[in-house]
Design an enzyme around this catalytic site. Structure first.
Site, PDB file in Angstrom:
ATOM      1  N   HIS A  50      11.008 -11.559  25.547  1.00 41.59           N
ATOM      2  CA  HIS A  50       9.879 -11.330  24.634  1.00 41.59           C
ATOM      3  C   HIS A  50       8.689 -10.916  25.506  1.00 41.59           C
ATOM      4  O   HIS A  50       7.975 -11.759  26.035  1.00 41.59           O
ATOM      5  CB  HIS A  50       9.545 -12.603  23.852  1.00 41.59           C
ATOM      6  N   ILE A  51       8.493  -9.610  25.643  1.00 44.70           N
ATOM      7  CA  ILE A  51       7.522  -9.128  26.632  1.00 44.70           C
ATOM      8  C   ILE A  51       6.195  -8.883  25.921  1.00 44.70           C
ATOM      9  O   ILE A  51       6.079  -7.974  25.100  1.00 44.70           O
ATOM     10  CB  ILE A  51       8.043  -7.856  27.319  1.00 44.70           C
TER      11      ILE A  51
END
Ligand SMILES: Cc1cc2nc3c(=O)[nH]c(=O)nc-3n(C[C@H](O)[C@H](O)[C@H](O)COP(=O)(O)OP(=O)(O)OC[C@H]3O[C@@H](n4cnc5c(N)ncnc54)[C@H](O)[C@@H]3O)c2cc1C
Ligand code: SF4
Length: 361
Positions: free
Chosen positions: A296-297
């Site tokens: 989850h950037i």
């Protein structure tokens, strides 16, 4: 029922997966192979809209790597330059430009598009592009229950414990949500084929192998606690000018660490997992010693009201360049604990409304 005495509640997790026929796609049939892709297309993926786009006359170019965003003296984006295999150069032109290359490639592309007029890169008047990189570091814990639980009958994660996402403890340590896995020990790296190999090494053969495999696979379960991470400007994506790829484009360089706040959250998740393992009654338990990344950037082109401190506004429009939109979780100013993609989709729809109005205007 086992968790109620601990004061814990398990809630359903929102999912982009059909529960009935919808949009020409079938309902989920629970084969538990959702990663990397649903073979019957019950789970949404980008090919759904790629097809719709092409049916409307849009053109999709694959193997096209964007490497430069050109801006005119008025601050309007005029083209995006891209390379194709073999290194040939091309330009995409238009009235409005949308970059949605996720939280590492989008800021890298903006940062490598520097010129004399924009020495810090495109959309970077704030200096925030590439900074505040976040994920949801995962505390993974897995166990063998005394009783058979029969995983592998549904998507990989359907439910979670959500009550530790916000409370006073956040003054001291990070929040988290606990995703309850339905994929046995696949995440820790022992899916059934790997388990079978281990058992063969232990000497199991034939009927005994089958029975032991069934016995253990039916009792495997795991929790993945997704921990909140604070926005730290020193956690960042930079272009690695000294490390270009085959096309001569700088690769990303990542500077990333966890602070004590997040590490305390990881420790609290381990304690909670232990409480649950005790209540369930397990014959084996293990906590991963190092955190896993969630993929989850988040945070590297943050959204905000002020051009001084943020990169895009609430409509995902660049503060610096009015015809440039930056979509994706890089726009989230904080990470919270929720998986990001439904919020990414909601923000993209919001941006699409604005873009439609711009084009009509
Ligand atoms: C293992 C894993 C599990 C996950 N599970 C969940 C989950 O359960 N729930 C959830 O909400 N989220 C989950 N996520 C996160 C989710 O995958 C992302 O939030 C989502 O894919 C982001 O969508 P996006 O379109 O912004 O970026 P992406 O899906 O990454 O798409 C970006 C696209 O841009 C292209 N691109 C990049 N650079 C360039 C360039 N220079 N030129 C041209 N094209 C470029 C890439 O090839 C890619 O196709 C998971 C992620 C991982 C890794
Ligand atoms: S379990 Fe996953 S892969 Fe299987 S049908 Fe449902 S959504 Fe598709």
């Amino acid at each position: 029922m086992i968790l109620a005495p601990l004061g814990l509640k398990v809630l359903l997790t929102p999912q982009a997966r059909n529960s009935m026929v919808y949009d020409g796609r079938p309902p989920c049939c629970g084969n538990a192979t959702c990663v990397p892709i649903c073979p019957i297309a019950a789970k949404y993926d980008a090919s759904v809209h790629a097809q719709k786009f092409e049916q409307l006359g849009g053109e999709i170019l694959d193997q096209a790597v964007a490497h430069f965003v050109a801006v005119d003296t008025q601050g309007r984006v005029t083209a995006i330059r891209f390379k194709r295999p073999g290194g040939s150069e091309h330009r995409a032109v238009g009235r409005i430009f949308v970059i949605a290359a996720h939280g590492i490639e989008t800021p890298k592309l903006l940062l490598i598009s520097r010129t004399d007029a924009l020495p810090e890169g495109v959309a970077n008047g704030s200096g925030a592009v590439g900074r505040y990189l976040m994920d949801h570091p995962i505390q993974l814990s897995w166990a063998l229950s005394k009783e058979a639980l029969y995983p592998y009958r549904s998507p990989l994660e359907n439910a979670g414990i959500e009550q530790f996402r916000n409370a006073d403890f956040r003054r001291e340590r990070a929040a988290f949500r606990v995703a309850v896995g339905e994929d046995g020990w696949s995440f820790p790296g022992t899916p059934p084929p790997a388990l079978a190999s281990e058992l063969i090494k232990e000497g199991f053969r034939g009927k005994a192998l089958r029975e032991e495999l069934n016995y253990r696979a039916a009792r495997q379960f795991r929790f993945a606690a997704l921990i909140e991470q604070l926005p730290d400007p020193e956690n960042r994506v930079l272009p690695a000018w000294d490390n270009p790829d085959e096309l001569g484009i700088p690769r990303p360089r990542i500077v990333y660490d966890l602070d004590d706040y997040t590490r305390k959250g990881l420790a609290a998740a381990r304690e909670l997992h232990d409480q649950i393992f005790d209540a369930v009654g397990v014959t084996f338990r293990k906590h991963a010693e190092e955190h896993y990344g969630a993929g989850h950037i988040i945070g590297t082109y943050r959204m905000g009201n002020e051009a001084r401190t943020s990169v895009v506004n609430a409509q995902q429009r660049s503060h610096d360049h009015p015809n440039l939109f930056l979509l994706g979780s890089g726009a989230f100013p904080t990470a919270g604990t929720a998986n990001p993609t439904l919020t990414i989709a909601a923000l993209a729809l919001w941006a699409a409304d604005t873009i439609r109005q711009d084009l009509a205007g």
